[in-house]
Design a protein around this motif. Structure first.
Motif, short mmCIF file in Angstrom:
data_model
loop_
_atom_site.label_atom_id
_atom_site.label_comp_id
_atom_site.label_asym_id
_atom_site.label_seq_id
_atom_site.Cartn_x
_atom_site.Cartn_y
_atom_site.Cartn_z
N LYS A 1 0.83 -1.21 0.00
CA LYS A 1 0.00 0.00 0.00
C LYS A 1 0.86 1.26 0.00
O LYS A 1 0.64 2.19 0.77
CB LYS A 1 -0.96 -0.02 1.19
CG LYS A 1 -1.94 -1.19 1.15
CD LYS A 1 -2.91 -1.17 2.31
CE LYS A 1 -3.87 -2.37 2.22
NZ LYS A 1 -4.86 -2.37 3.33
N ILE A 2 1.86 1.25 -0.87
CA ILE A 2 2.77 2.40 -1.02
C ILE A 2 2.69 2.87 -2.46
O ILE A 2 2.70 2.06 -3.39
CB ILE A 2 4.22 2.01 -0.67
CG1 ILE A 2 4.33 1.52 0.77
CG2 ILE A 2 5.17 3.18 -0.91
CD1 ILE A 2 5.67 0.92 1.13
N TYR A 3 2.65 4.20 -2.64
CA TYR A 3 2.61 4.77 -3.99
C TYR A 3 3.92 5.49 -4.29
O TYR A 3 4.43 6.26 -3.47
CB TYR A 3 1.45 5.75 -4.13
CG TYR A 3 1.43 6.45 -5.47
CD1 TYR A 3 1.10 5.76 -6.63
CD2 TYR A 3 1.76 7.81 -5.57
CE1 TYR A 3 1.11 6.38 -7.87
CE2 TYR A 3 1.76 8.45 -6.80
CZ TYR A 3 1.43 7.74 -7.95
OH TYR A 3 1.44 8.37 -9.17
N ASP A 4 4.47 5.22 -5.46
CA ASP A 4 5.67 5.91 -5.94
C ASP A 4 5.33 6.56 -7.27
O ASP A 4 5.03 5.85 -8.25
CB ASP A 4 6.82 4.92 -6.10
CG ASP A 4 8.14 5.59 -6.48
OD1 ASP A 4 8.11 6.76 -6.92
OD2 ASP A 4 9.19 4.96 -6.35
N PRO A 5 5.37 7.89 -7.37
CA PRO A 5 4.99 8.57 -8.62
C PRO A 5 5.95 8.33 -9.78
O PRO A 5 5.64 8.66 -10.93
CB PRO A 5 4.98 10.05 -8.23
CG PRO A 5 5.91 10.14 -7.06
CD PRO A 5 5.75 8.84 -6.32
N LEU B 1 -3.85 0.83 -9.60
CA LEU B 1 -4.13 0.33 -8.25
C LEU B 1 -3.32 1.06 -7.20
O LEU B 1 -3.81 1.36 -6.10
CB LEU B 1 -3.83 -1.17 -8.18
CG LEU B 1 -4.88 -2.14 -8.72
CD1 LEU B 1 -4.31 -3.55 -8.77
CD2 LEU B 1 -6.14 -2.12 -7.86
N ALA B 2 -2.03 1.32 -7.54
CA ALA B 2 -1.14 1.99 -6.59
C ALA B 2 -1.55 3.43 -6.33
O ALA B 2 -1.27 3.98 -5.25
CB ALA B 2 0.29 1.93 -7.12
N GLU B 3 -2.21 4.06 -7.31
CA GLU B 3 -2.60 5.47 -7.17
C GLU B 3 -3.57 5.71 -6.01
O GLU B 3 -3.63 6.81 -5.46
CB GLU B 3 -3.22 5.97 -8.48
CG GLU B 3 -2.18 6.23 -9.56
CD GLU B 3 -2.79 6.65 -10.88
OE1 GLU B 3 -4.05 6.63 -10.97
OE2 GLU B 3 -2.04 6.97 -11.81
N GLN B 4 -4.31 4.67 -5.62
CA GLN B 4 -5.26 4.84 -4.51
C GLN B 4 -4.56 5.02 -3.16
O GLN B 4 -5.19 5.39 -2.18
CB GLN B 4 -6.21 3.64 -4.47
CG GLN B 4 -5.54 2.32 -4.14
CD GLN B 4 -6.50 1.15 -4.14
OE1 GLN B 4 -7.51 1.17 -3.44
NE2 GLN B 4 -6.20 0.13 -4.94
N PHE B 5 -3.24 4.75 -3.15
CA PHE B 5 -2.48 4.88 -1.90
C PHE B 5 -1.71 6.20 -1.83
O PHE B 5 -0.80 6.36 -1.03
CB PHE B 5 -1.52 3.70 -1.73
CG PHE B 5 -2.19 2.36 -1.81
CD1 PHE B 5 -3.19 2.01 -0.89
CD2 PHE B 5 -1.86 1.44 -2.79
CE1 PHE B 5 -3.82 0.78 -0.96
CE2 PHE B 5 -2.49 0.21 -2.87
CZ PHE B 5 -3.47 -0.12 -1.95
N LYS B 6 -2.06 7.15 -2.72
CA LYS B 6 -1.43 8.47 -2.68
C LYS B 6 -1.72 9.12 -1.33
O LYS B 6 -2.84 9.05 -0.80
CB LYS B 6 -2.01 9.37 -3.78
CG LYS B 6 -1.45 9.11 -5.16
CD LYS B 6 -2.05 10.11 -6.15
CE LYS B 6 -1.53 9.86 -7.55
NZ LYS B 6 -2.13 10.82 -8.53
N VAL B 7 -0.70 9.78 -0.81
CA VAL B 7 -0.88 10.46 0.48
C VAL B 7 -1.46 11.85 0.22
O VAL B 7 -0.92 12.60 -0.60
CB VAL B 7 0.46 10.57 1.21
CG1 VAL B 7 0.27 11.34 2.52
CG2 VAL B 7 1.04 9.20 1.47
#
Length: 533
Positions: free
Chosen positions: A500-504, A527-533
């Motif tokens: 649940k980590i997002y890296d741009p 899927l990863a974009e939903q974990f943006k802080v």
């Protein structure tokens, strides 16, 4: 599964250079292979024993008729003149073909000093009139043993009538073998001035010497010079270029070279298709791989053991059990079955989940070849560890210790993968630590077994969302250029999704790394974009 006791937890992981223009009739190449199939038992009839004795006498007679064997079996300090006198004493004349056969055998066995002694004797004693090929051999081995300066000195004393294309090409090749590129280029300029044709083998050697990443930019210039010198591009030249791209895991570059072959009407051979098929199999492009495998079968010339070994590996990748078994039966028909063939067959059957067949071959290899190499143990370990069968893997590892073989880095990496597969993550990392201090060559780090085993560990860690460890192993694959394959980056992104980590920078990092995003990539990024802080 966690009750498994791990033994290491208590106390204890071909461009072959040839002299140009060598040719001789097959009839002058007697090759006698001896086989050891069944141990004679007391129940054999006297007639059968007599027949065996006659066969042995025939083999000994054949050995006596081979000049090469006489030279090879000479005691170390014995002069080659002894072998020649013995040969002539038995009533055989010294033919050029027999000498050339002996030289090629000695080169293959890396007995360069003995080969030089043979050619010195021929030029000195003149059992026949030496020609350009004799002087080429003399030049080759003189340069190998005594250096370029002695080779140049010898070249200047060779009669002018023999200082032709063949001799100049071999002088250039001798210089290239010593890494003297500038001197070789100077001799090539001289050849152009004298209107001597330059062999494609010279350009092949130049390409190989410039195949390292720092020198690779020179290869297009070498090919341009090859064209300027009107040297037709040979299939071996194209195979070298293909292999360079394959080692870089560059499928696009591979296809470009293959396209150039078609444009230049260079006919591909079985080696070409083997490189293409293997590269696509490693890249998990199985449809293309299957097409190239069909081309291998069509272009196969005779029963070439190395090509059969590659077919075994490829059928393992493609999961074709029937074709794999058929190819193994073809290997069994060869006069000599190599240990390497057993190893690749065990791994191939293991890859498609045929454990019983892999174990049968393991037992057969033990019986026929004995267990002398760690690679033999690694083959069956790779089968068990791929599926996490650690009880059997532990038994094999104990056999390694008893046999006197030393486990190497790939042994421990297989065992670590087995631990991960069996859910013994902590034991897996401890096993990796045991192999961390062992010497690991760059060649091993870039080998397919090493890369695929490492990637299998990444897949397991990614499923658990262990980003730190996944990144650590991913860096190993990046250095070997294995990350050019899209599926490797997708697995890394999966680790971030599970954690649940997002890296741009996912896509930017992937494209700069030489991989092409696909539909799975974009789905994972979404899927990863939903974990943006």
């Amino acid at each position: 599964m966690r009750a498994v006791a791990l033994p290491w937890g208590r106390s204890v992981f071909k461009a072959t250079r040839r002299t140009l223009g060598v040719s001789y009739p097959l009839g002058q190449l007697p090759l006698h292979l001896k086989f050891c199939t069944h141990t004679p038992n007391n129940c054999r009839s006297q007639e059968k024993l007599k027949l065996n004795k006659e066969e042995e006498e025939e083999e000994e007679e054949g050995d006596r008729k081979c000049l090469s064997l006489k030279i090879e079996r000479l005691p170390r300090k014995e002069s080659v003149g002894t072998a020649f006198r013995s040969w002539m004493g038995e009533g055989f004349p010294i033919h050029r073909g027999d000498v050339f056969h002996a030289i090629n055998r000695l080169r293959k066995l890396k007995l360069n000093k003995r080969a030089l002694e043979v050619m010195e004797w021929i030029v000195r004693e003149k059992p026949y009139r030496p020609k350009e090929l004799d002087y080429s051999y003399l030049l080759e081995f003189t340069t190998k043993l005594h250096g370029i300066s002695q080779g140049e000195k010898l070249f200047s004393h060779i009669p002018l009538e023999f200082q032709n294309d063949l001799l100049y090409n071999n002088l250039v090749m001798s210089c290239l073998d010593k890494g003297a590129i500038r001197l070789s280029l100077a001799y090539m300029r001289k050849m152009r001035e004298l209107n001597h044709s330059i062999s494609y083998l010279v350009f092949n050697r130049l390409i190989i010497l410039h195949s390292s990443p720092g020198r690779r930019k020179m290869i297009p210039k070498i090919l341009a010079q090859m064209k300027a010198d009107k040297v037709i591009r040979h299939v071996s030249t194209c195979n070298i270029l293909l292999k360079i791209e394959a080692n870089e895991h560059n499928i696009d570059g591979l296809i470009k070279v293959f396209g150039d072959m078609k444009r230049l009407t260079v006919e591909a051979n079985e080696i070409t298709y083997c490189i293409l098929a293997t590269s696509h199999a490693v890249a998990r492009l199985y449809t293309a791989c299957e097409a190239f495998v069909e081309s291998i079968e069509k272009s196969l010339t005779g029963n070439n053991w190395s090509t059969l070994d590659i077919l075994i590996i490829l059928y393992g990748y493609l999961g074709k059990e029937k074709e794999l078994e058929t190819t193994w039966l073809r290997v069994l028909e060869l006069p000599l079955i190599r240990t390497k063939s057993f190893i690749v067959a065990i791994e191939a059957f293991g890859r498609i989940g045929c454990f019983r067949r892999a174990e049968e071959l393991w037992e057969e290899m033990k019986l026929k070849k004995g267990l002398k190499l760690i690679e033999q143990f690694n083959s069956i370990l790779s089968v068990y560890c791929k599926y996490g069968i650690m009880n059997k893997a532990c038994k094999v590892f104990k056999e390694v210790e008893k046999s006197g073989c030393k486990p190497n880095a790939i042994t421990y990496r297989h065992l670590a993968l087995g631990c991960f597969k069996a859910g013994l993550t902590e034991e897996g990392f401890k096993t990796l630590e045991r192999g961390i201090n062992l010497t690991i060559s760059t060649k091993l780090r870039k080998s397919t077994p090493w890369l695929e085993t490492t990637f299998s560990m990444i897949e397991i860690l990614a499923e658990k969302g262990e980003v730190e460890n996944t990144e650590k192993f991913f860096e190993e694959l990046r250095k070997a250029k294995y990350t050019r394959h899209t599926f490797v980056y997708n697995t890394l992104i999966k680790a971030y999704v599970k954690a649940k980590i997002y890296d741009p920078n996912f896509l930017r990092r992937m494209i700069l790394g030489g991989a092409k995003p696909d539909a799975e990539t974009y789905s994972l990024v979404k899927l990863a974009e939903q974990f943006k802080v």
